[in-house]
Design a protein around this motif. Structure first.
Motif, PDB file in Angstrom:
ATOM      1  N   VAL A   1      50.913  47.052  20.492  1.00 19.54           N
ATOM      2  CA  VAL A   1      49.597  47.451  20.989  1.00 19.54           C
ATOM      3  C   VAL A   1      48.825  48.157  19.885  1.00 19.54           C
ATOM      4  O   VAL A   1      49.319  49.119  19.282  1.00 19.54           O
ATOM      5  N   ASP A   2      47.623  47.674  19.613  1.00 21.68           N
ATOM      6  CA  ASP A   2      46.722  48.315  18.654  1.00 21.68           C
ATOM      7  C   ASP A   2      45.943  49.394  19.409  1.00 21.68           C
ATOM      8  O   ASP A   2      45.138  49.087  20.285  1.00 21.68           O
ATOM      9  N   ALA A   3      46.203  50.666  19.060  1.00 20.43           N
ATOM     10  CA  ALA A   3      45.574  51.771  19.798  1.00 20.43           C
ATOM     11  C   ALA A   3      44.060  51.778  19.655  1.00 20.43           C
ATOM     12  O   ALA A   3      43.347  52.276  20.529  1.00 20.43           O
ATOM     13  N   ARG A   4      43.540  51.245  18.559  1.00 27.66           N
ATOM     14  CA  ARG A   4      42.089  51.261  18.346  1.00 27.66           C
ATOM     15  C   ARG A   4      41.374  50.241  19.216  1.00 27.66           C
ATOM     16  O   ARG A   4      40.283  50.503  19.722  1.00 27.66           O
TER      17      ARG A   4
ATOM     18  N   PRO B   1      50.023  39.997  18.198  1.00 29.06           N
ATOM     19  CA  PRO B   1      51.280  39.361  17.782  1.00 29.06           C
ATOM     20  C   PRO B   1      51.660  39.768  16.354  1.00 29.06           C
ATOM     21  O   PRO B   1      50.815  39.806  15.464  1.00 29.06           O
ATOM     22  N   ARG B   2      52.960  40.080  16.158  1.00 33.60           N
ATOM     23  CA  ARG B   2      53.460  40.405  14.820  1.00 33.60           C
ATOM     24  C   ARG B   2      54.339  39.288  14.272  1.00 33.60           C
ATOM     25  O   ARG B   2      54.245  38.938  13.104  1.00 33.60           O
ATOM     26  N   GLU B   3      55.229  38.747  15.121  1.00 39.64           N
ATOM     27  CA  GLU B   3      56.108  37.658  14.718  1.00 39.64           C
ATOM     28  C   GLU B   3      56.197  36.666  15.873  1.00 39.64           C
ATOM     29  O   GLU B   3      56.185  37.060  17.036  1.00 39.64           O
TER      30      GLU B   3
ATOM     31  N   ALA C   1      44.029  41.747  26.010  1.00 39.27           N
ATOM     32  CA  ALA C   1      43.612  43.127  26.245  1.00 39.27           C
ATOM     33  C   ALA C   1      44.562  43.735  27.271  1.00 39.27           C
ATOM     34  O   ALA C   1      44.624  43.280  28.419  1.00 39.27           O
ATOM     35  N   VAL C   2      45.309  44.743  26.871  1.00 33.21           N
ATOM     36  CA  VAL C   2      46.397  45.261  27.695  1.00 33.21           C
ATOM     37  C   VAL C   2      45.921  45.700  29.075  1.00 33.21           C
ATOM     38  O   VAL C   2      46.574  45.434  30.089  1.00 33.21           O
TER      39      VAL C   2
END
Length: 728
Positions: free
Chosen positions: A384-387, A393-395, A410-411
Motif C-alpha cells: 500500500v502506497d500511503a501517499r 504491485p511489486r512482484e 484503491a484500497v
C-alpha cells in the motif's frame, strides 16, 4: 381350500459333496412327490440324463453344485445345453460372485441361488424346482424335450402355478438377480407378488441401518390403507407384526389378520395376510380383504422371491461397500497427494526465502514456487502506497500483468480480494468469481483473464504489514481450506523473511537516516511510570526476548526508588523490576510483556536509539538504514501508531560496519603487543570455559611475565568492547 395335487418329479442332485443341510434326502422329505437322485460328478450326471429314454425313468430337473474339478457348474451347463435346451437346471454355487452368476446364466442355467447351501430351505428349493418344471400336459412337451407325453391324471388345484405365473416369477427372479439398487429390487418383488398372488395390498419394507427402522420401499395404495398410515416400524414405534417378523426371522400366515393381537391398525380391512422376512434386509407383506385367500403355496412363492432378493441385496451391499471403501481409499490418496504437494510447497518456499538476499528476490522466489506447484496460474505481491492509498504491485508472475493494469486498486474503494485484505489484514477468498458477478466490477476483469478463483493473504509480522500476496486459478472451487491455511502461513513466513532481510541489510548499511518522532496516545509501560512518578523516564536499553517479552533498562531522575517500584507493582505487563543503581538518576531493569514501541520500530525495519516518556507521549529517536525507504518505514509505523509526528530527520553514517571494516578498526586501535596477546590467548583457549590455558601459560608462550599479560588483556578487551558497543 383343497390341497393341490402335485406332479411326481425326479430331480438329479449333482455335487461331489452334499448340497442341502442334513442330507440330500431332506428334499424328498420336504416334497414327498419328488424323487431325488444323486451324482457325485458331472460326467456321471450327463450319463444319467442321456439314459432317461423311458418316461418313468425321466429326469425332470437338475440341481447342481459348484465344486471343481469334479463338478464345474458352468462347464456342466454348457455341455448339457447342447442336447437338452429345456431341462431346468438350478445352480447352488454357494457364495457365487457376480461374474460367476453372469457366466452361468449365459451358459444356459435356469436359475442361480446366490446363498450358501446350508441356508437354503429344502421346501423353498422344492417349490423353486416346481416353478420351473412345466406340467407334462402343457404345450411344448416334457422338460427334457421328450414328445407326446400323455396328460397326467392328476389335475392342478386352483392355487397351483399357471404358465403365466411361472413366466412372471422367472422374470422377477431374473430382474432381482440383475438389479443394482435396493429400491429397484423392492419394486420387482412388489409387482411380482401382486401379479402372482392377485393381492391388492403388497408392501416391501427395507431396513434402514442409520436409524434401525423398517421403511416401505414399495407399497400399494391399498396396503397403505390397510396399515392406516402407520408404515414405519422399529424401536420407539408402535408394536407390529411387521417388526416382530423381521426380528424373529420367521414367516407368518394369517387367514384373518384382525384376529392377531399385534395388528397395528385394529380397524384394518386386511384379512388374509402373509409376512415373509428376508434376512437382515427387510420384510415382504401381502394382504387381501377376504379371509383365507393365501395358503402355504403363497408363502413359498414369496420365499422364492425373497431368497433371491436376499442374495442379491447381499451382493449389492457388498459391491456398495467395496465402492465405498474404494472411494474412501481414493479420497485418502487424494488427501495424501495434496499433503505431499503442500509439504513440498512449504519446503520450496522456505528454501527460497533462506537463499534470498533482498526483499525483491524473496518475493519473486515465493511467487515462482506458488505457480510452479501447478495449483495456481498467477500470483503477485503488492504494498500500500500511503501517499496515494493504492495497492501497488511489486512482484508478479507471467500471465496476469494485463489484469493488474486494468484494475484500479484503491484500497478504500475497491472490492478486489487483494484490496479487502489490505484493509482488513485478514485472508480473503473468492472460490467462484462468477457467483459474485455484478455490474462492471473487478469480477469481469478476472473472468476476462480466465481467473475463476482468488485467495489473498496479508504479509504481516510483529504487527507490521509488509504487503499482500494474491494467487489466482483458472478453475472455480479452489483453493481448499487446508491449502488456504497453508498459504496464510506462507504469507506470515514471507513477512518474517522480509523483516529478517531488512534487519540484515540495515546492519551492513554504511549510512542511516536518523528520525526523531513524537508518538501520542501510546499505552506504554514507560508512559505509565512517567505519569505515576511525575517525571520523564528514559529508556537506556531495549532487548526483545524469544518468548515475546522485552527486557528494558530505564532511568528516572529526581524520584525515589520506592515510588518507581510502587508505580510498576500493579502493572500486569511488568513481569519483574529491579533497581540497579545509577548516578544522578536511578536505573532499573525490567522484563515487560506485551507490545513495546521498540519492538514495533524493529518490526518496521528501524533501530530504536532512545525513548523518552513524559506520561502523555513518547519521543523516540530511531535510525533507518539506507536499504529501507524512510517513507515505507513511516507508513508501517503509522499503521500501528496513527498519531506519529516527524520532529527531525538527519543523515549520518551507520555505527555498524561490515566484518572487514570492523577488523580494520580493531587492528588500528590496538597496539601490536595487545593484538598479539589477544590472539595468543584465544588460540591457547584462555577464553574457554573452563579455561584450557591460564594467564601464566600465555605469558610463558610469549616469554613475558604474567602481570604484563594481564595488563595487555584488559587493555585489548576494553578497546574491543568500545568498538562493539559504539563507544569512541
Amino acid at each position: 381350500m383343497s390341497s393341490p395335487q402335485l406332479q411326481p418329479l425326479t430331480v438329479l442332485l449333482v455335487s461331489s459333496s452334499g448340497l442341502l443341510p442334513g442330507s440330500d434326502r431332506s428334499l424328498d422329505a420336504a416334497d414327498p412327490m419328488i424323487d431325488a437322485e444323486r451324482s457325485d460328478s458331472a460326467d456321471g450326471a450327463l450319463e444319467r440324463i442321456e439314459a432317461n429314454d423311458a418316461e418313468d425313468d425321466r429326469i425332470d430337473a437338475v440341481v447342481c453344485g459348484h465344486d471343481p474339478p469334479a463338478v464345474d457348474a458352468v462347464e456342466f451347463v454348457t455341455t448339457l445345453r447342447k442336447r437338452h435346451r429345456e431341462l431346468p437346471v438350478i445352480l447352488l454355487p454357494g457364495d457365487g460372485s457376480p461374474e460367476f452368476v453372469e457366466g452361468a446364466l449365459a451358459a444356459g442355467a435356469t436359475d442361480v441361488v446366490q446363498a450358501p447351501p446350508s441356508s437354503v430351505s429344502p421346501s423353498v428349493l422344492a417349490n423353486r424346482i416346481r416353478q420351473f418344471v412345466r406340467p407334462a400336459d402343457s404345450a411344448g412337451g416334457s422338460p427334457n424335450d421328450a414328445s407326446g407325453a400323455e396328460s397326467n391324471d392328476q389335475t392342478s388345484s386352483e392355487d397351483a402355478p399357471t404358465d403365466d405365473h411361472i413366466s412372471v416369477l422367472s422374470g422377477a427372479v431374473r430382474e432381482i438377480r440383475h438389479a443394482e439398487e435396493r429400491d429397484a429390487i423392492a419394486t420387482v418383488i412388489s409387482d411380482a407378488v401382486r401379479g402372482i398372488l392377485d393381492a391388492p395390498g403388497v408392501a416391501v419394507f427395507l431396513f434402514d441401518d442409520r436409524d434401525n427402522l423398517l421403511r416401505p420401499a414399495a407399497m400399494t395404495d391399498e396396503m397403505c390403507e390397510y396399515y392406516g398410515g402407520e408404515t414405519v416400524f422399529g424401536p420407539g414405534k408402535p408394536d407390529s407384526i411387521t417388526w416382530r417378523v423381521f426380528v424373529t426371522g420367521d414367516s407368518l400366515l394369517f387367514d384373518d389378520l384382525r384376529e392377531s393381537e399385534a395388528c397395528v391398525n385394529e380397524d384394518t380391512d386386511a384379512r388374509s395376510s402373509v409376512f415373509v422376512p428376508f434376512g437382515e434386509h427387510g420384510v415382504v407383506v401381502a394382504s387381501t380383504d377376504a379371509v383365507g385367500t393365501f395358503s402355504e403355496r403363497s408363502l413359498e412363492v414369496i420365499e422364492l422371491l425373497t431368497t433371491t432378493a436376499e442374495a442379491t441385496l447381499d451382493r449389492v451391499e457388498s459391491a456398495e461397500n467395496l465402492r465405498r471403501r474404494d472411494r474412501r481409499r481414493r479420497e485418502r490418496e487424494t488427501r495424501l497427494a495434496h499433503l505431499e504437494r503442500t509439504v513440498d510447497l512449504v519446503a520450496s518456499v522456505d528454501r527460497a526465502l533462506v537463499d534470498a538476499e533482498s526483499r525483491e528476490a524473496a518475493e519473486a522466489a515465493v511467487l515462482e514456487c506458488l505457480v510452479e506447484d501447478g495449483e495456481f496460474d498467477f500470483a503477485w505481491i503488492g504494498g500500500v502506497d500511503a501517499r496515494t492509498g493504492e495497492l501497488t504491485p511489486r512482484e508478479w508472475t507471467d500471465g496476469g500483468g494485463q489484469y493488474l493494469d486494468d484494475l484500479s486498486l484503491a484500497v478504500d474503494d475497491c472490492d478486489e480480494p487483494s484490496c479487502r485484505t489490505a484493509r482488513q489484514w485478514q485472508p480473503v477468498a473468492e472460490r467462484n468469481v462468477a457467483e459474485t458477478l455484478d455490474g462492471d466490477g473487478w469480477e469481469r476483469d478476472a473472468l476476462a483473464a480466465d481467473f475463476h478463483s482468488v485467495l489473498s493473504v496479508p504479509l504481516v509480522y510483529e504487527g507490521v504489514q509488509y504487503g499482500v500476496l494474491s494467487v489466482y486459478a483458472n478453475r472455480p472451487g479452489g483453493p481448499t481450506e487446508p491449502l488456504a491455511s497453508v498459504l496464510d502461513g506462507v504469507g506470515k513466513t514471507t513477512a518474517y523473511a522480509i523483516n529478517t532481510i531488512e534487519r540484515r541489510l540495515s546492519m551492513l548499511s554504511e549510512g542511516v537516516t536518523e528520525l526523531e518522532l513524537r508518538i501520542e496516545g501510546v499505552d506504554d509501560v514507560l508512559n505509565v511510570v512517567a505519569e505515576s512518578v511525575g517525571t520523564t523516564v528514559d529508556c537506556l536499553e531495549l532487548r526483545p526476548w524469544p518468548d515475546g517479552s522485552t527486557a528494558i533498562r530505564f532511568s528516572a531522575p529526581d524520584v525515589s526508588v520506592e515510588s518507581v517500584l510502587s508505580a510498576t507493582s500493579g502493572l500486569v505487563a511488568v513481569h519483574s523490576v529491579t533497581h540497579v543503581g545509577g548516578n544522578g538518576a536511578h536505573c532499573f531493569d525490567a522484563v515487560v510483556g506485551g507490545e513495546m514501541v521498540g519492538s514495533v520500530v524493529a518490526a518496521s525495519g528501524g533501530v530504536t536509539q532512545t525513548v523518552t516518556a513524559d506520561g502523555r507521549s513518547l519521543v523516540v529517536t530511531v535510525t533507518v538504514p539506507d536499504s529501507l525507504d524512510v517513507r515505507t518505514f513511516l507508513d508501517r509505523l503509522a499503521r500501528r501508531y496513527p498519531d506519529t509526528e516527524l520532529l527531525a530527520r538527519r543523515e549520518r553514517e551507520s555505527a555498524s560496519m561490515a566484518r572487514g571494516s570492523f577488523l580494520q578498526r580493531l587492528e588500528s586501535s590496538l597496539t601490536d603487543r595487545q593484538l598479539e596477546v589477544l590472539r595468543t590467548a584465544h588460540d591457547q583457549g584462555f577464553f574457554q570455559s573452563p579455561r584450557d590455558a591460564t594467564g601464566q601459560d600465555v605469558a610463558d608462550a610469549l616469554g613475558v611475565s604474567q602481570p604484563t599479560i594481564s595488563h595487555h588483556l584488559r587493555a585489548g578487551q576494553g578497546t574491543l568492547l568500545s568498538l562493539l558497543f559504539g563507544e569512541e
